[in-house]
Design an enzyme around this catalytic site. Structure first.
Site, PDB file in Angstrom:
ATOM      1  N   HIS A 187      44.764  -1.224  -6.432  1.00 12.53           N
ATOM      2  CA  HIS A 187      44.027  -1.120  -7.697  1.00 12.53           C
ATOM      3  C   HIS A 187      42.830  -0.212  -7.488  1.00 12.53           C
ATOM      4  CE1 HIS A 187      41.250  -4.022  -5.875  1.00 12.53           C
ATOM      5  NE2 HIS A 187      42.301  -4.756  -5.591  1.00 12.53           N
ATOM      6  N   HIS A 229      44.692   0.456   5.823  1.00  7.14           N
ATOM      7  CA  HIS A 229      43.831   0.089   4.706  1.00  7.14           C
ATOM      8  C   HIS A 229      42.481  -0.461   5.172  1.00  7.14           C
ATOM      9  CE1 HIS A 229      43.134  -0.947   0.509  1.00  7.14           C
ATOM     10  NE2 HIS A 229      42.779  -2.177   0.874  1.00  7.14           N
ATOM     11  N   HIS A 267      38.536   0.848   4.849  1.00  5.58           N
ATOM     12  CA  HIS A 267      37.410   0.025   4.395  1.00  5.58           C
ATOM     13  C   HIS A 267      36.287   0.041   5.427  1.00  5.58           C
ATOM     14  CE1 HIS A 267      38.188  -1.895   0.590  1.00  5.58           C
ATOM     15  NE2 HIS A 267      39.314  -2.469   0.964  1.00  5.58           N
ATOM     16  N   GLY A 291      40.077 -13.213  -0.056  1.00  7.93           N
ATOM     17  CA  GLY A 291      40.131 -12.441  -1.293  1.00  7.93           C
ATOM     18  C   GLY A 291      41.181 -12.973  -2.248  1.00  7.93           C
ATOM     19  N   GLY A 306      36.756  -5.995  -1.098  1.00 10.96           N
ATOM     20  CA  GLY A 306      36.363  -6.573  -2.376  1.00 10.96           C
ATOM     21  C   GLY A 306      35.483  -7.790  -2.255  1.00 10.96           C
ATOM     22  N   ASN A 346      30.632  -9.655  -3.464  1.00 11.40           N
ATOM     23  CA  ASN A 346      30.061 -10.948  -3.824  1.00 11.40           C
ATOM     24  C   ASN A 346      28.614 -10.967  -3.360  1.00 11.40           C
ATOM     25  OD1 ASN A 346      29.353 -13.849  -3.673  1.00 11.40           O
ATOM     26  ND2 ASN A 346      31.492 -14.162  -4.231  1.00 11.40           N
ATOM     27  N   ASP A 384      38.471  -1.441  -3.415  1.00 13.24           N
ATOM     28  CA  ASP A 384      39.479  -0.494  -2.946  1.00 13.24           C
ATOM     29  C   ASP A 384      39.137   0.953  -3.248  1.00 13.24           C
ATOM     30  OD1 ASP A 384      40.971  -2.407  -1.756  1.00 13.24           O
ATOM     31  OD2 ASP A 384      42.757  -2.160  -3.003  1.00 13.24           O
ATOM     32  N   ARG A 388      27.010 -14.589 -18.596  1.00 13.54           N
ATOM     33  CA  ARG A 388      26.836 -13.474 -17.665  1.00 13.54           C
ATOM     34  C   ARG A 388      25.366 -13.069 -17.571  1.00 13.54           C
ATOM     35  NH1 ARG A 388      31.351 -10.083 -18.286  1.00 13.54           N
ATOM     36  NH2 ARG A 388      30.259  -8.513 -17.064  1.00 13.54           N
ATOM     37  N   THR A 395      21.752  -2.644 -16.889  1.00 10.41           N
ATOM     38  CA  THR A 395      23.149  -3.052 -16.879  1.00 10.41           C
ATOM     39  C   THR A 395      24.001  -1.818 -17.153  1.00 10.41           C
ATOM     40  OG1 THR A 395      24.746  -4.659 -17.757  1.00 10.41           O
ATOM     41  CG2 THR A 395      23.209  -3.678 -19.334  1.00 10.41           C
TER      42      THR A 395
END
Length: 548
Positions: free
Chosen positions: A11, A124, A128, A177, A286, A290, A314, A423, A503
């Site tokens: 993705h 992969h 990263h 994840g 990913g 956090n 990603d 949010r 934002t």
């Protein structure tokens, strides 16, 4: 050495161009195609390439596909096997791997003139790791955690003199994840997309399911971890996408968030010792988005410094893969100095767009002062300046700005953007004033940590204080972001507040605004008071009348 990096397999497709170790351009496909996250995170979409982003990267450098020395594809299908033997049951994964094997020819079709033999597969998690370790200077421990790579979900290692030594990993099906993705899906949100909503929701709950989760999710003591199957429905009922969020849902989110933080702390302590107790930890994947967990690692972990790749998901593997090949070719790698690696427009081009749209605009003596005056009066500013950001955070280039002292501003902005009311919205602060207002990781230029708001400031900037008393802060340094720093100084001169709400410049379900035309479309469709497009100002009252 001219290397184009490509992420396409899972993705957030993206492209990045590195020339002689220097990052020239990096952008996500969604900013061009206007499809959120670029494509759906399913095997059927693995053939879709970031064609528009890749073509722009080449144009930005004045290169043709045949000028490239290599193309780095951030997935290595030769490392893949039967996922079923690993306990992962995806009947379509073979299709994904087959598409990856054919990537050199797909890329040659998308970039006419490219020799498919120049395409190189980069594992992969190595991609990263490079996006973090090399961008942060090439020395220090590295943690990569995400849903999955070829056959693993985690890499722990150390960079010494720009060379990666893997120290541990975690093979599938165990994945922190995927655990968070499964929770996201159970709570009625879009997996591989809305995990940040779950993190925000967790602050409203109590971690009352933590004892059960500690039995199922735990570090193994060797640099890895175990994630046993979780019966989510036994803890809280599944929620439909349009269903009510209950206390049980918030408590489940809080419990998983708390257990994630505990396991990440254990992994950080393990890699600290295994890597020889370096001063720096770098993070990508990913899970590294956090920011609550990141802040806890920084506060309670053993490292002096924690550096997180701003495009930790990603999309960042496009850059990491290109840097990895560049480093292997012994190019000196330039540390990452900012996330503004996307498209930008000249003043002349911006003015042409305004004239074409027939919008009444002015060129004030100082756009920062003009915007600060609107903000001080309670207005909302659409701020489109310089090159776009690489990664999911708005960092003062494609931002919606507002007054933090108005308690109702959180709900107002969430209404403008069409977002859920639970949010939070985030603050940017002048670097020199950070310690007076916040407590936590400093510097924080990429908005990847949460910080405690000092008690004497919670009532002065209530719009940016989350329910748990924290805020996800961006520190603004005048040497790096002179225009934004000037805006903050002008706002403080008018209000006494060194903080402005920041934002992303978008509305719900849409990618962040990138082009001037998209900025004008948002301005025309949302109740925004000022569009600051480069040095030009468009006031809503002048454009549409005071009543609109």
């Amino acid at each position: 050495m001219r290397v184009l990096g490509i992420n396409a397999i899972f993705h957030d497709p993206a492209a990045a161009l590195v020339i002689d170790g220097r990052t020239v351009a990096a952008a996500e496909e969604e900013r061009f195609s206007r499809r959120k996250h670029g494509k759906r995170p399913v095997p059927f979409s693995a053939w879709e390439l970031p064609e528009l982003a890749a073509a722009w990267c080449l144009r930005e450098a004045g290169l043709r596909p045949e000028d490239l020395d290599a193309v780095a594809y951030s997935f290595d299908p030769t490392l893949c096997g039967d996922l079923g033997s690993l306990g992962v049951h995806d009947p379509w994964d073979a299709m994904r791997v087959d598409y990856a094997r054919r990537a050199p020819w797909f890329l040659a079709e998308a970039l006419p003139g490219l020799d498919p033999q120049r395409v190189r597969f980069v594992p992969h998690h190595v991609a990263h790791a490079a996006s973090a370790g090399l961008c942060a200077g090439g020395d220090g421990a590295v943690l990569v955690l995400d849903g999955r790579g070829e056959t693993a979900s985690h890499l722990a290692g150390v960079y010494r003199d720009r060379e990666l030594t893997p120290l541990a990993g975690q093979r599938l099906p165990h994945s922190l994840g995927l655990l968070y993705e499964d929770l996201t899906r159970h709570l009625g949100f879009q997996h591989s997309s809305d995990e940040y909503k779950v993190m925000a929701l967790a602050s409203y709950g109590r971690p009352r399911f933590l004892p059960e989760l500690r039995e199922l999710v735990y570090p193994t003591g060797d640099g890895g971890f175990a994630v046993e199957p979780v019966d989510w429905a036994a803890l809280a009922k599944a929620r439909a996408a349009d269903g009510e969020l209950t206390d049980d849902h918030a408590d489940l989110a809080a419990s998983v968030q708390a257990r994630l933080e505990e396991v990440l702390l254990a992994l950080a302590r393990w890699v600290f010792d295994a890597a020889g107790r370096p001063a720096t930890l770098t993070m990508a994947g990913g899970v590294a988005l956090n920011c609550v967990a990141n802040a806890r690692i920084a506060a309670e972990g053993p490292f002096e410094r924690v550096w997180v790749q701003p495009a930790a998901g990603d999309a960042g593997t496009a850059l990491g893969a290109a840097l990895h090949l560049s480093c292997a070719a012994e190019c000196p790698i330039a540390p990452m100095r900012g996330a503004d690696l996307g498209r930008g427009w000249s003043e002349a081009a911006l003015e042409d767009e305004l004239r074409r749209a027939a919008l009444p605009y002015t060129r004030p003596p100082d756009i920062a002062a003009e915007a600060a005056a609107v903000l001080a009066g309670g207005g909302i500013v659409a701020w489109h300046q310089g090159r776009g950001e690489y990664g999911p955070r708005a960092l003062g280039h494609r931002s919606l700005l507002a007054h933090p002292g108005e308690r109702a501003m959180t709900a107002r902005l969430n209404d403008v953007k069409g977002r859920e009311q639970f949010r939070p919205i985030a603050p940017m602060v002048r670097a020199e004033r950070f310690g007076e207002v916040f407590d936590g990781v400093y510097p924080s230029p990429y908005m990847l940590f949460v910080h405690r708001v000092r008690p004497e400031w919670t009532d002065r900037i209530p719009a940016v204080v989350h329910v748990d008393g924290t805020a996800r802060v961006q520190t603004v340094h005048a040497d790096d972001e002179p225009l934004v720093a000037r805006l903050l100084a002008e706002f403080e001169a008018r209000t006494g507040l060194p903080v402005v709400v920041n934002t992303s410049l978008n509305t719900a379900g849409r990618p962040m605004v990138d082009t001037p035309r998209e900025a004008m479309e948002l301005f025309g469709s949302a109740p925004v008071d000022l569009l600051a497009l480069g040095p030009f100002a468009v006031h809503r009252a002048a454009a549409f009348g005071a009543g609109r």
